[in-house]
Design an enzyme around this catalytic site. Structure first.
Site, PDB file in Angstrom:
ATOM      1  N   GLN A 107       7.656  -1.057   4.881  1.00 35.68           N
ATOM      2  CA  GLN A 107       7.414  -2.033   3.822  1.00 35.68           C
ATOM      3  C   GLN A 107       7.835  -1.481   2.238  1.00 35.68           C
ATOM      4  O   GLN A 107       7.871  -1.973   1.316  1.00 35.68           O
ATOM      5  CB  GLN A 107       5.841  -2.559   3.415  1.00 35.68           C
ATOM      6  CG  GLN A 107       5.612  -3.424   4.787  1.00 35.68           C
ATOM      7  CD  GLN A 107       4.287  -3.756   4.724  1.00 35.68           C
ATOM      8  OE1 GLN A 107       3.344  -3.012   4.335  1.00 35.68           O
ATOM      9  NE2 GLN A 107       3.857  -4.972   5.250  1.00 35.68           N
ATOM     10  N   ASN A 108       8.087  -0.126   2.253  1.00 35.42           N
ATOM     11  CA  ASN A 108       8.451   0.587   1.139  1.00 35.42           C
ATOM     12  C   ASN A 108       9.880   0.552   0.686  1.00 35.42           C
ATOM     13  O   ASN A 108      10.664   0.496   1.537  1.00 35.42           O
ATOM     14  CB  ASN A 108       7.681   1.854   1.015  1.00 35.42           C
ATOM     15  CG  ASN A 108       6.218   2.153   1.492  1.00 35.42           C
ATOM     16  OD1 ASN A 108       5.742   1.221   1.037  1.00 35.42           O
ATOM     17  ND2 ASN A 108       5.672   3.123   2.071  1.00 35.42           N
ATOM     18  N   ASP A 110      10.989   3.207  -1.609  1.00 33.00           N
ATOM     19  CA  ASP A 110      11.123   4.563  -2.001  1.00 33.00           C
ATOM     20  C   ASP A 110      12.281   5.436  -1.197  1.00 33.00           C
ATOM     21  O   ASP A 110      12.472   6.251  -1.841  1.00 33.00           O
ATOM     22  CB  ASP A 110       9.998   5.090  -2.223  1.00 33.00           C
ATOM     23  CG  ASP A 110       9.010   5.187  -1.089  1.00 33.00           C
ATOM     24  OD1 ASP A 110       9.790   5.203  -0.018  1.00 33.00           O
ATOM     25  OD2 ASP A 110       7.842   4.920  -1.041  1.00 33.00           O
ATOM     26  N   HIS A 125      11.508  -4.546   3.052  1.00 28.56           N
ATOM     27  CA  HIS A 125      11.661  -5.011   1.888  1.00 28.56           C
ATOM     28  C   HIS A 125      12.672  -4.420   1.055  1.00 28.56           C
ATOM     29  O   HIS A 125      12.825  -4.755  -0.235  1.00 28.56           O
ATOM     30  CB  HIS A 125      10.426  -4.986   1.472  1.00 28.56           C
ATOM     31  CG  HIS A 125       9.242  -5.459   1.702  1.00 28.56           C
ATOM     32  ND1 HIS A 125       7.880  -5.137   1.523  1.00 28.56           N
ATOM     33  CD2 HIS A 125       9.231  -6.669   2.611  1.00 28.56           C
ATOM     34  CE1 HIS A 125       7.098  -6.052   2.171  1.00 28.56           C
ATOM     35  NE2 HIS A 125       7.893  -6.904   2.688  1.00 28.56           N
ATOM     36  N   CYS A 136      29.811 -11.939  -5.760  1.00 31.47           N
ATOM     37  CA  CYS A 136      30.681 -11.549  -5.063  1.00 31.47           C
ATOM     38  C   CYS A 136      30.187 -10.781  -3.716  1.00 31.47           C
ATOM     39  O   CYS A 136      31.136 -10.400  -3.014  1.00 31.47           O
ATOM     40  CB  CYS A 136      31.826 -10.979  -5.789  1.00 31.47           C
ATOM     41  SG  CYS A 136      31.309  -9.125  -6.370  1.00 31.47           S
ATOM     42  N   GLY A 223      -0.934   3.043   5.982  1.00 30.00           N
ATOM     43  CA  GLY A 223      -0.961   3.134   4.717  1.00 30.00           C
ATOM     44  C   GLY A 223      -0.769   1.584   4.002  1.00 30.00           C
ATOM     45  O   GLY A 223      -0.319   1.466   3.092  1.00 30.00           O
ATOM     46  N   SER A 225      -2.384  -2.450   3.693  1.00 35.11           N
ATOM     47  CA  SER A 225      -3.493  -3.295   3.758  1.00 35.11           C
ATOM     48  C   SER A 225      -2.945  -4.786   4.653  1.00 35.11           C
ATOM     49  O   SER A 225      -4.068  -5.400   4.800  1.00 35.11           O
ATOM     50  CB  SER A 225      -3.975  -3.633   2.420  1.00 35.11           C
ATOM     51  OG  SER A 225      -2.620  -4.315   1.581  1.00 35.11           O
TER      52      SER A 225
END
Length: 279
Positions: A107-108, A110, A125, A136, A223, A225
């Site tokens: 879900q990170n 980074d 994500h 475009c 990590g 929730s």
């Protein structure tokens, strides 16, 4: 989850390893796996809550909000991009190389799983590495957009001590005079390739995550929730199949009652310990 003694944690890690032994393990990771890399989480103890997060509706419809986003996002991204993978990321990459981990659904945004060496990573994500033109469809490297921002706004500087938000954002003192970057192909509106609040996870990404999970015979949540519905939906699919479910998170999650083992500890501690037992 409640705090555990060292002996209790060791016993649960051993139980988790026993359940995982001989299986192909999928990972679902959230912000908690990156906190030891200096990137704060949205939730849990020590998290910095954001009372006014950027929504897709606000980004598209409010020019001043969009300007504020790009100033803060640029300053934060410079520091955000300097974060390095930690022991949890590295353990997963090494377990994938050893044939234990089938892949990571994160879900990170980074990019730390990829930088750690994981090759099968589904970034549900999105990622801070790319920027999209909403007109475009052109895709840009974030570094190129950063260059455009600094060329158009030569006054902008990276503070020595940037306080990061979970998405690499900071709160700038002022956005006066800031020129927002535009698509160099059509001059259309740009947007980082991340899922904003109010947006849905793209269907192809979620299907890829489901496919990875179907090809696996166990799931570790690390990590997260599990407040975001896309994560809960994946855990629900694992639960219906009856495959082992291990949850590693400092705080309680929405799926603790489904888990075979819960570990209220840091991912940088637990994941390397599981790796050692499964070698």
């Amino acid at each position: 989850m409640t705090a555990m003694t060292d002996d209790e944690l060791d016993a649960r890690i051993e139980k988790a390893a026993d359940l995982l032994r001989g299986r192909k393990v999928a990972l679902l990771t959230g912000a908690g796996i990156s906190t030891d890399s200096g990137i704060p989480a949205y939730r849990g103890e020590g998290a910095r809550t954001r009372s006014d997060p950027m929504t897709i509706q606000k980004y598209l419809g409010d020019e001043s909000a969009r300007r504020r986003y790009w100033v803060g996002g640029h300053l934060g991204w410079r520091a955000f991009a300097q974060a390095e993978p930690n022991a949890g990321h590295i353990a997963l990459a090494e377990m994938e190389a050893g044939g234990v981990v089938s892949g990571v659904i994160t879900q990170n945004v980074d990019g730390l799983h990829l930088r750690a060496g994981s090759s099968h990573v589904i970034e549900v994500h999105g990622t801070m590495r790319r920027v999209l033109c909403l007109h475009c469809g052109q895709v840009f490297d974030r570094r190129d957009i950063a260059g455009q921002i600094e060329e158009r706004n030569p006054w902008i500087a990276v503070p020595e001590n940037v306080v990061l938000a979970p998405d690499g954002d900071v709160l700038p003192e002022s956005t006066d005079g800031f020129i927002v970057p535009v698509c160099t192909v059509c001059e259309g509106m740009l947007k980082p390739d991340v899922v904003f609040f109010g947006e849905y996870v793209p269907q192809d990404r979620f299907k890829a995550a489901e496919s990875l999970l179907r090809a696996s015979s166990a799931l570790i949540v690390a990590g997260s929730s599990l407040v975001v519905n896309s994560g809960v939906r994946l855990v629900e699919r694992a639960r219906r199949r009856g495959i082992p479910l291990i949850i590693v998170n400092h705080e309680p999650t929405r799926a603790d009652t489904w888990a075979d083992v819960t570990l209220a500890s840091g991912t940088s501690i637990v994941l390397p310990a599981i790796q050692e037992l499964l070698q």
